[in-house]
Design an enzyme around this catalytic site. Structure first.
Site, PDB file in Angstrom:
ATOM      1  N   ARG A 136       4.403  11.262 -15.851  1.00  0.00           N
ATOM      2  CA  ARG A 136       4.667  11.996 -14.677  1.00  0.00           C
ATOM      3  C   ARG A 136       5.225  13.125 -14.694  1.00  0.00           C
ATOM      4  NH1 ARG A 136       7.176   8.048  -9.790  1.00  0.00           N
ATOM      5  NH2 ARG A 136       9.032   8.810 -10.896  1.00  0.00           N
ATOM      6  N   LYS A 141       7.375  15.330  -8.608  1.00  0.00           N
ATOM      7  CA  LYS A 141       8.772  14.905  -8.324  1.00  0.00           C
ATOM      8  C   LYS A 141       9.536  16.469  -8.683  1.00  0.00           C
ATOM      9  CE  LYS A 141      12.053  11.478  -9.101  1.00  0.00           C
ATOM     10  NZ  LYS A 141      12.255  10.706  -7.708  1.00  0.00           N
ATOM     11  N   GLU A 201       5.312   7.619   2.989  1.00  0.00           N
ATOM     12  CA  GLU A 201       6.075   6.987   2.271  1.00  0.00           C
ATOM     13  C   GLU A 201       7.325   6.919   2.935  1.00  0.00           C
ATOM     14  OE1 GLU A 201       7.055   8.193  -1.571  1.00  0.00           O
ATOM     15  OE2 GLU A 201       6.608  10.361  -1.094  1.00  0.00           O
TER      16      GLU A 201
HETATM   17  C1  PLP Z   1       9.821  10.510  -2.833  1.00  0.00           C
HETATM   18  C2  PLP Z   1       9.773   9.197  -3.517  1.00  0.00           C
HETATM   19  N1  PLP Z   1       8.754   8.211  -3.409  1.00  0.00           N
HETATM   20  C3  PLP Z   1       8.830   7.225  -4.344  1.00  0.00           C
HETATM   21  C4  PLP Z   1       9.676   7.032  -5.387  1.00  0.00           C
HETATM   22  C5  PLP Z   1       9.543   5.652  -6.290  1.00  0.00           C
HETATM   23  O1  PLP Z   1       9.215   5.930  -7.400  1.00  0.00           O
HETATM   24  P1  PLP Z   1       9.383   5.233  -8.685  1.00  0.00           P
HETATM   25  O2  PLP Z   1       9.041   3.625  -8.360  1.00  0.00           O
HETATM   26  O3  PLP Z   1       8.588   5.573  -9.872  1.00  0.00           O
HETATM   27  O4  PLP Z   1      10.807   5.347  -8.741  1.00  0.00           O
HETATM   28  C6  PLP Z   1      10.591   7.882  -5.560  1.00  0.00           C
HETATM   29  C7  PLP Z   1      11.621   7.787  -6.671  1.00  0.00           C
HETATM   30  O5  PLP Z   1      11.342   8.321  -7.653  1.00  0.00           O
HETATM   31  C8  PLP Z   1      10.622   9.058  -4.849  1.00  0.00           C
HETATM   32  O6  PLP Z   1      11.598   9.983  -4.882  1.00  0.00           O
END
Ligand code: PLP
Length: 350
Positions: free
Chosen positions: A82, A185, A221
């Site tokens: 990622r 991210k 989300e």
């Molecule tokens: C905006 C956002 N959405 C979703 C997630 C969940 O992703 P993950 O399951 O890879 O931690 C995160 C955390 O990293 C996040 O910051």
């Protein structure tokens, strides 16, 4: 090595200093070997591209202690991939998957005494961070980079732990732009969401549920976590959106949901549909699975957990996921990786 003396059961989701972080430098077209250090200050030119032009990205994952005393990390390769995807989008030098994994294993091993003991429900949170460090005042990608990984022991992200949280729909501000950077991210996404999140907290909600930025019609989300709903006929549904982060936890839950005959599906979820779900939840590395107790949308409120108890399917998913993470259940998908114990000498790189 004896465990750090911390109140493991009441850690909260906060930063605690650990013994080491690990740093790699990209200079003259190559990454160095990386060095473990106890220094938690980073030297940075004031004109660094990460400070002005947002050439900054990060990741988040966790390490756990298992019953047998091993320390394991969860799906580290997925985080590595990622981050590569993020780097390509914002024109940063990529961190090769092998180097990312190696950095995580080395830094977790060096901070082994901060991995919360098995059975506490806490974990060692791992934060890889990549910064463009070239001094520049013209808009252009950096040619120097700092990749570092630090750790901190954490408890649950939402204060109550595995207890329902209450969310409010944000339909007056956007966290991400359509075709923007909501699916990678980068720090700017979190700054963009901070005001809505803090407003929600002032009103007594745990966080915000975002709608799609184009039409404000579909669920996107939930704060720093993905959203899922369980339909009345027992299907796991989760938003298909280009403005949300592809959560590794959600991807794992989709796999687990297949085995539990929940017929998982990624698709558009109209906001009106949340009034019809039997259960709903947030999922992410930090949130793990946090059941949603209620969603408030304008002047309406959908309550999922009338008794303030998590629903049956959220509970089953939570138990299935966490059992694999802490080694209580077999790991048929190869999601956990044991952190090898390195020699003290190897650990202290020059
Ligand atoms: C905006 C956002 N959405 C979703 C997630 C969940 O992703 P993950 O399951 O890879 O931690 C995160 C955390 O990293 C996040 O910051």
């Amino acid at each position: 090595m004896s465990k750090a003396q911390l109140d493991w059961a009441n850690l909260g989701f906060a930063f605690h200093r650990t013994d080491y972080n690990i740093r790699y430098t990209w200079r003259d077209g190559a990454w160095d070997e990386g060095v473990l250090t106890s220094d938690d200050i980073i030297p940075l030119p004031m004109a660094a591209t990460c400070l002005h032009y947002g050439q900054e990205c990060f990741e988040g994952l966790k390490a756990f202690e298992t019953k047998s005393g091993d320390v394991v990390v969860f799906r580290v390769e997925e985080n590595a991939r990622r981050m590569i995807h993020t780097c390509e989008r914002i024109m940063m030098e990529t961190v090769p998957e092998e180097m990312f994994v190696d950095a995580v294993l080395r830094v977790v091993d060096a901070n082994r005494r901060f991995v919360p003991p098995y059975g506490t429900g806490a974990a060692l949170y791992i934060r890889p961070l990549l910064l463009g460090t070239t001094a520049a005042v013209a808009l252009q990608p950096a040619i120097d980079y700092l990749f570092l990984v630090f750790t901190t022991p954490v408890g649950p992200y939402f204060k109550a732990g595995f207890k329902p949280v209450h969310l409010i729909v944000e339909d007056t501000a956007d966290r991400a732009a359509p075709k923007g950077v909501g699916n990678i991210k980068v720090g700017g996404n979190y700054a963009a969401g901070m005001r809505a999140s803090m407003n929600a907290k002032k009103l007594g909600f745990a966080d915000v549920l975002y709608l799609d930025p184009r039409e404000k019609r579909y669920v996107d989300e939930a704060g720093p976590a993905n959203f899922f709903g369980i339909t009345r006929d027992g299907q796991y549904v989760t938003p298909d959106s280009e403005s949300i982060l592809p959560s590794i936890t959600n991807k794992s839950l989709i796999t687990l949901a297949e085995g539990m005959e929940l017929r998982p599906e990624r698709r558009l979820i109209e906001i009106e549909e949340v009034f019809d779900f039997a259960e709903a939840g947030c999922c992410g590395t930090a949130a793990v699975i946090t059941p949603i107790g209620s969603i408030t949308y304008r002047n309406r409120k959908m309550v999922y957990c009338a008794e303030d108890e998590p629903g049956r399917i959220c509970t089953e998913l939570y138990e299935a996921l966490t059992a694999i993470q802490i080694g209580d259940a077999p790991d048929p998908f190869g999601w956990v990786r044991v952190v090898p114990e390195l020699q003290e000498a190897t650990r202290r790189s020059p």
